[in-house]
Design a protein around this motif. Sequence first.
Motif, PDB file in Angstrom:
ATOM      1  N   VAL A   5       0.605  -1.728  -0.013  1.00 39.63           N
ATOM      2  CA  VAL A   5      -0.275  -0.205  -0.358  1.00 39.63           C
ATOM      3  C   VAL A   5       0.554   0.961   0.173  1.00 39.63           C
ATOM      4  N   LEU A   6       1.633   1.484   0.701  1.00 42.31           N
ATOM      5  CA  LEU A   6       2.615   2.412   0.807  1.00 42.31           C
ATOM      6  C   LEU A   6       3.549   2.428  -0.105  1.00 42.31           C
ATOM      7  N   PHE A   7       4.522   1.865  -0.712  1.00 43.58           N
ATOM      8  CA  PHE A   7       5.465   2.249  -1.520  1.00 43.58           C
ATOM      9  C   PHE A   7       4.543   2.203  -3.040  1.00 43.58           C
ATOM     10  N   ALA A   8       3.556   1.469  -3.411  1.00 48.99           N
ATOM     11  CA  ALA A   8       2.525   1.810  -4.809  1.00 48.99           C
ATOM     12  C   ALA A   8       2.189   3.373  -4.342  1.00 48.99           C
ATOM     13  N   GLN A   9       2.446   4.269  -4.585  1.00 45.76           N
ATOM     14  CA  GLN A   9       1.974   5.166  -3.783  1.00 45.76           C
ATOM     15  C   GLN A   9       3.236   6.184  -4.674  1.00 45.76           C
ATOM     16  N   ALA A  10       3.532   7.148  -5.812  1.00 48.68           N
ATOM     17  CA  ALA A  10       4.736   7.965  -5.771  1.00 48.68           C
ATOM     18  C   ALA A  10       4.816   9.067  -4.927  1.00 48.68           C
ATOM     19  N   SER A  11       3.668   9.419  -4.214  1.00 46.91           N
ATOM     20  CA  SER A  11       3.662   9.813  -2.947  1.00 46.91           C
ATOM     21  C   SER A  11       4.230   9.669  -2.298  1.00 46.91           C
ATOM     22  N   PHE A  12       4.112   8.532  -1.985  1.00 52.29           N
ATOM     23  CA  PHE A  12       4.764   8.028  -0.363  1.00 52.29           C
ATOM     24  C   PHE A  12       6.314   8.341  -0.961  1.00 52.29           C
ATOM     25  N   ASN A 126       4.505  20.004   9.873  1.00 55.79           N
ATOM     26  CA  ASN A 126       3.287  19.670   8.641  1.00 55.79           C
ATOM     27  C   ASN A 126       3.693  18.220   7.989  1.00 55.79           C
ATOM     28  N   VAL A 127       4.898  17.688   8.567  1.00 58.14           N
ATOM     29  CA  VAL A 127       5.239  16.522   7.804  1.00 58.14           C
ATOM     30  C   VAL A 127       3.985  15.806   7.935  1.00 58.14           C
ATOM     31  N   MET A 128       4.075  14.968   9.380  1.00 58.52           N
ATOM     32  CA  MET A 128       2.219  14.467   9.743  1.00 58.52           C
ATOM     33  C   MET A 128       1.243  14.720   9.113  1.00 58.52           C
ATOM     34  N   PRO A 129       0.780  15.892   9.022  1.00 59.31           N
ATOM     35  CA  PRO A 129      -0.139  16.317   8.400  1.00 59.31           C
ATOM     36  C   PRO A 129      -0.638  16.021   7.081  1.00 59.31           C
ATOM     37  N   ILE A 130       0.581  15.969   6.406  1.00 56.87           N
ATOM     38  CA  ILE A 130       1.143  15.701   5.110  1.00 56.87           C
ATOM     39  C   ILE A 130       1.133  14.092   4.379  1.00 56.87           C
ATOM     40  N   LEU A 131       1.366  12.965   5.882  1.00 62.17           N
ATOM     41  CA  LEU A 131       1.771  12.009   5.578  1.00 62.17           C
ATOM     42  C   LEU A 131      -0.166  11.910   5.483  1.00 62.17           C
ATOM     43  N   CYS A 132      -0.740  11.487   6.294  1.00 60.27           N
ATOM     44  CA  CYS A 132      -2.425  11.715   6.561  1.00 60.27           C
ATOM     45  C   CYS A 132      -2.919  12.249   5.864  1.00 60.27           C
ATOM     46  N   GLN A 133      -2.855  12.953   4.381  1.00 63.09           N
ATOM     47  CA  GLN A 133      -3.168  13.367   3.152  1.00 63.09           C
ATOM     48  C   GLN A 133      -2.615  12.044   2.129  1.00 63.09           C
ATOM     49  N   ILE A 134      -1.817  11.127   2.718  1.00 62.61           N
ATOM     50  CA  ILE A 134      -1.458  10.548   0.998  1.00 62.61           C
ATOM     51  C   ILE A 134      -2.430   9.192   1.804  1.00 62.61           C
ATOM     52  N   VAL A 135      -1.910   8.374   3.170  1.00 67.27           N
ATOM     53  CA  VAL A 135      -1.884   7.389   3.724  1.00 67.27           C
ATOM     54  C   VAL A 135      -3.026   7.481   4.362  1.00 67.27           C
ATOM     55  N   GLY A 136      -4.251   6.576   4.303  1.00 68.17           N
ATOM     56  CA  GLY A 136      -5.141   5.518   5.266  1.00 68.17           C
ATOM     57  C   GLY A 136      -4.710   5.787   6.755  1.00 68.17           C
ATOM     58  N   GLY A 137      -5.620   6.425   7.273  1.00 71.95           N
ATOM     59  CA  GLY A 137      -5.186   5.469   9.128  1.00 71.95           C
ATOM     60  C   GLY A 137      -4.639   4.415   8.868  1.00 71.95           C
ATOM     61  N   LYS A 138      -5.340   3.220   8.488  1.00 74.41           N
ATOM     62  CA  LYS A 138      -4.603   1.573   8.656  1.00 74.41           C
ATOM     63  C   LYS A 138      -2.947   1.633   8.644  1.00 74.41           C
ATOM     64  N   TYR A 139      -1.939   3.091   8.034  1.00 77.75           N
ATOM     65  CA  TYR A 139      -0.661   2.229   7.618  1.00 77.75           C
ATOM     66  C   TYR A 139      -0.137   4.240   8.618  1.00 77.75           C
ATOM     67  N   ARG A 140      -0.829   4.692   8.741  1.00 79.68           N
ATOM     68  CA  ARG A 140      -0.253   5.994   9.105  1.00 79.68           C
ATOM     69  C   ARG A 140       1.484   5.464   9.806  1.00 79.68           C
ATOM     70  N   ALA A 141       1.015   4.571  11.343  1.00 79.79           N
ATOM     71  CA  ALA A 141       2.033   4.813  11.841  1.00 79.79           C
ATOM     72  C   ALA A 141       3.812   4.086  11.046  1.00 79.79           C
ATOM     73  N   THR A 142       2.987   3.057  10.068  1.00 82.04           N
ATOM     74  CA  THR A 142       4.144   2.242   9.344  1.00 82.04           C
ATOM     75  C   THR A 142       4.963   3.325   8.726  1.00 82.04           C
TER      76      THR A 142
END
Length: 202
Positions: A5-12, A126-142
Amino acid sequence: EALRVLFAQASFFALIAYFSLASVASWGITGWLPTFLREQFSLGQGKAGLAATGYVQLGSYVGVLLGGAWSDRWVQRTHRGRLYVVVIGFCIGGPALCLMSSAGQFAVAIAGMLFYGLARGFSDANVMPILCQIVGGKYRATGYGFLNLFSTFAGGAMIYAGGVLRDANVNLVKVFQASAIGLVMAGLVLLAVRPSRSKEQS
């Protein structure tokens, strides 16, 4: 599944690049700024260490509060608002590092450290809020764990590189100028992130 899920996203990947470049600058400054101030302005080791941490942290405190409030307002108008706050901060922070490294007067170097700290605060808020905009709640900590993993490797490499350059009699001014370029590049890389309102709310 988390990796997929994470590494399938160019934004990540863009966020990893941003965080790594920002850490190269941040760790380089944190590791070598006391030495630079001591040598550049003939300060004692204690005063140089206090100045190197104190002024940057003061700017960061202001940056966290200002950057957080500003991005919360901007994101109401456009979902890219948080990105823009960090980009603006880094485009200020990069020149501020150049100003600091070339300063002939300590007061000018202080101004450079304060503005660099301000830019870093914009990012920290803003790093964590930006991460929350590209990763759903299930894998944010990862996802945040991977950001810290890559940034720590990059930052540690910069500390080592600074030592190698010092051994080669390369002036620390060059190290800080490279860090300034890395900071601006980090901000520009962040523009490749494609945030989503739906993921921020999930």
